[in-house]
Design a protein around this motif. Structure first.
Motif, PDB file in Angstrom:
ATOM      1  N   GLY A 135       1.011   3.843  -3.143  1.00  0.00           N
ATOM      2  CA  GLY A 135       0.623   5.223  -2.878  1.00  0.00           C
ATOM      3  C   GLY A 135       1.623   6.246  -3.388  1.00  0.00           C
ATOM      4  O   GLY A 135       1.293   7.439  -3.498  1.00  0.00           O
ATOM      5  N   ARG A 141       0.427   9.798 -11.372  1.00  0.00           N
ATOM      6  CA  ARG A 141      -0.670   9.631 -12.330  1.00  0.00           C
ATOM      7  C   ARG A 141      -0.158   9.290 -13.723  1.00  0.00           C
ATOM      8  O   ARG A 141      -0.732   8.423 -14.405  1.00  0.00           O
ATOM      9  CB  ARG A 141      -1.511  10.907 -12.380  1.00  0.00           C
ATOM     10  N   CYS A 149       0.838  -1.213   0.000  1.00  0.00           N
ATOM     11  CA  CYS A 149       0.000   0.000   0.000  1.00  0.00           C
ATOM     12  C   CYS A 149       0.865   1.251   0.000  1.00  0.00           C
ATOM     13  O   CYS A 149       0.571   2.228  -0.709  1.00  0.00           O
ATOM     14  CB  CYS A 149      -0.918  -0.009   1.215  1.00  0.00           C
ATOM     15  N   ALA A 160      -6.990   7.354  -6.272  1.00  0.00           N
ATOM     16  CA  ALA A 160      -7.173   6.333  -5.235  1.00  0.00           C
ATOM     17  C   ALA A 160      -7.831   5.083  -5.818  1.00  0.00           C
ATOM     18  O   ALA A 160      -7.440   3.952  -5.487  1.00  0.00           O
ATOM     19  CB  ALA A 160      -8.028   6.900  -4.104  1.00  0.00           C
ATOM     20  N   GLU A 161      -8.789   5.278  -6.700  1.00  0.00           N
ATOM     21  CA  GLU A 161      -9.452   4.130  -7.323  1.00  0.00           C
ATOM     22  C   GLU A 161      -8.497   3.388  -8.243  1.00  0.00           C
ATOM     23  O   GLU A 161      -8.469   2.155  -8.271  1.00  0.00           O
ATOM     24  CB  GLU A 161     -10.679   4.620  -8.098  1.00  0.00           C
ATOM     25  N   ARG A 217      -9.230  10.421  -9.828  1.00  0.00           N
ATOM     26  CA  ARG A 217      -9.566   9.020  -9.542  1.00  0.00           C
ATOM     27  C   ARG A 217      -8.319   8.222  -9.188  1.00  0.00           C
ATOM     28  O   ARG A 217      -8.265   7.006  -9.421  1.00  0.00           O
ATOM     29  CB  ARG A 217     -10.253   8.381 -10.755  1.00  0.00           C
ATOM     30  N   ARG A 239      -5.244   3.253  -7.938  1.00  0.00           N
ATOM     31  CA  ARG A 239      -4.277   2.522  -7.115  1.00  0.00           C
ATOM     32  C   ARG A 239      -4.885   1.269  -6.504  1.00  0.00           C
ATOM     33  O   ARG A 239      -4.191   0.260  -6.315  1.00  0.00           O
ATOM     34  CB  ARG A 239      -3.760   3.446  -6.015  1.00  0.00           C
ATOM     35  N   SER A 240      -6.184   1.324  -6.182  1.00  0.00           N
ATOM     36  CA  SER A 240      -6.818   0.132  -5.603  1.00  0.00           C
ATOM     37  C   SER A 240      -6.835  -1.028  -6.592  1.00  0.00           C
ATOM     38  O   SER A 240      -6.685  -2.188  -6.194  1.00  0.00           O
ATOM     39  CB  SER A 240      -8.245   0.475  -5.164  1.00  0.00           C
TER      40      SER A 240
END
Length: 539
Positions: free
Chosen positions: A163, A167, A159, A222-223, A220, A225-226
């Motif tokens: 993080g 981009r 994580c 965070a999305e 977007r 990276r998930s």
């Protein structure tokens, strides 16, 4: 940087008995439990954030027992806290060297901890991609099944590493995965490996695709990276639905709305959870809005908002699409949600279809036609009686409706049964058939005439010339006319002999039936209705 990893603590001495030296013997770490003063003091100093003191104590212990990997990993943790990253990296590399020498004798947990510390050192030095590479390699080597402790200890480090990705890098990564998925499949050059190939006239070049996907990730991150965390953490390829979603957004920004709509439908079709993926509904809503299909766009945006309530992007897009709808549609969508609006759209579509395309029950148009014809005589009838009339043979009901007296007799009969026996009995009731005596009586009455009516002089029929059969004239080739045709009277076309005999037989049986019904209608008008006992006797 290093503090974001929850497992970055010095290891307790109670697990050190798992370490073994090169000869397979347990290291001195087995004998070092919490009672060892130096080790206990080093850990206490670390917990008090006295990192320099902790480092000196761990160094003393490591010099005394170089094969104790737990002490050396703990010293690496302290070096990271002191921000002496180069020394920490050198320390963990020495531990890795010892692990490789031990080979299969090293436990998976010990190897995983060492790899995670190595990734932490690389992250501290700003080498994010190298750290991710180390963690992914460790997952492949040490994890046997998802969810176990060895698997879970990688996630804080992973994580933290994900993080740190930018981009542009993520946009390039996703674009490259899309390009790989579009390559011709081994079994068919016309199909892609994971995504359908875009026609060459519409296909976006790789550099442009990277830029468009990077723009898609704006807001977007965070999305995005998930998706990477799930893919790398579970050691799986990026899902087809994720790649289709990013390609749909890219083609939307390029103005190729038709291709974007295809990809959006594909993203939702392949999404996990049986279509309950909020982002899949959102991208489909965006593609539909670009194609000016506001009703479906509002529906999918609303669905995305229901799956992830409070998400600002979905709420604003749902509101924008809903403003394009009529006031009634907005009310249905606002009060009933997606289920009520979906039902409303289906009903509206059914109403707007041409009549021949509407879904109707079997014999619907026949029943509607017969209801109109029956309503000309009886505008209001009990439903069981009307259903019983419609249950009659089509030819018989058609013949009854051609004669008012006949339909009156049949309706009177059914009404009597309904009023005396009820609806259930009427549903299985069968009209009594003509007896031989009744048929003879009707024939005699028809021949002699009813009282008060003018009787037909049968002797006049003997002097009429016999009409000519056109079938015989055509076969003989004479081309003559009948007497009626010569006089200019309207002539009913004659059927061939076989068809004429069948028609006469059918009309004879129907005429007998009509005579009986007319007779019963006449009798019912002059006598009171039969009692229930009489009906039972008739049955």
């Amino acid at each position: 940087m290093y503090e974001c990893m929850e497992n970055n603590e010095v290891e307790s001495e109670r697990v050190r008995g798992q370490e073994r030296d090169a000869n397979g013997r347990e290291t001195i770490g087995q004998a070092m439990d919490e009672s060892v003063p130096v080790t206990r003091q080093a850990k206490e100093a670390f917990e008090k954030e006295e990192y320099q003191t902790s480092y000196l104590l761990y160094s003393e212990q490591a010099d005394a027992c170089p094969q104790d990997l737990v002490v050396r990993r703990n010293r690496c943790v302290v070096l990271l806290k002191l921000k002496r990253y180069e020394e920490a990296k050198q320390e963990i590399e020495n531990v890795l060297t010892n692990l490789r020498q031990n080979g299969e004798k090293t436990s998976r947990e010990s190897a995983a901890k060492t790899y995670v510390l190595n990734a932490a050192c690389l992250l501290a030095m700003g080498q994010v991609l190298d750290a991710i590479k180390v963690l992914r390699s460790s997952l492949r080597e040490t994890v046997q099944s998802p969810g176990e402790d060895v698997h879970q200890m990688h996630f804080p480090a992973l994580c933290c590493a994900v993080g740190k990705l930018g981009r542009d890098w993520m946009g390039a990564y996703y674009a490259d995965r899309i390009t790989e998925a579009e390559k011709p499949a081994t079994h068919s050059s016309r199909d892609g490996r994971a995504l359908k190939m875009v026609p060459s006239s519409m296909r976006i070049q790789k550099d442009q695709l990277r830029r468009l996907v990077s723009m898609t990730l704006k807001g977007r991150l965070a999305e995005g990276r998930s998706f990477l965390l799930q893919s790398w953490g579970l050691q799986r390829r990026l899902g087809r639905h994720v790649l289709a979603m990013f390609r749909a957004y890219a083609y939307l920004q390029a103005g190729l709305h038709d291709q974007a709509l295809k990809d959006a439908n594909m993203a939702l079709a392949y999404s996990p959870g049986d279509g309950h993926w909020a982002r899949g509904h959102a991208v489909l809503g965006a593609a539909l809005a670009a194609n000016l299909e506001w009703q479906r766009s509002a529906l999918h945006y609303r669905h995305a908002m229901e799956l992830e309530p409070g998400f600002e992007e979905f709420e604003s897009c749902a509101q924008e699409s809903a403003e394009k709808l009529s006031m009634e549609e907005q009310r249905v969508l606002r009060t009933g949600g997606t289920k009520s609006y979906s039902k409303w759209l289906e009903e509206e579509k059914e109403r707007n279809l041409p009549e021949f395309l509407k879904k109707r029950p079997k014999y619907y148009y026949y029943y509607e036609w017969m209801k109109k014809r029956i309503a000309e005589f009886y505008p209001v009838l009990p439903d069981p009686v009307l259903d019983k009339l419609l249950d009659l043979d089509a030819d018989e009901l058609d013949m009854l409706l051609q004669y008012p007296e006949a339909i009156q007799g049949q309706v009177t009969e059914f009404l009597d049964v309904y009023e005396t026996k009820g609806a259930e009995f009427l549903a299985t009731y069968r009209t009594p058939q003509l007896s031989w005596d009744e048929v003879k009586a009707l024939q005699n009455k028809a021949a002699l005439g009813i009282e008060g009516e003018e009787q037909l002089d049968v002797s006049l029929l003997e002097h009429l010339p016999e009409d000519t059969n056109h079938a015989l004239l055509g076969a003989g080739g004479r081309g003559e006319l009948t007497e009626a045709e010569r006089s200019g009277l309207p002539v009913r076309p004659q059927l061939p002999p076989d068809a004429a005999r069948d028609r006469m037989a059918l009309e004879g049986s129907l005429q007998d039936r009509l005579k009986l019904l007319e007779h019963r209608a006449f009798d019912s008008s002059s006598t009171p209705p039969s009692s229930g006992a009489d009906m039972d006797a008739m049955d």
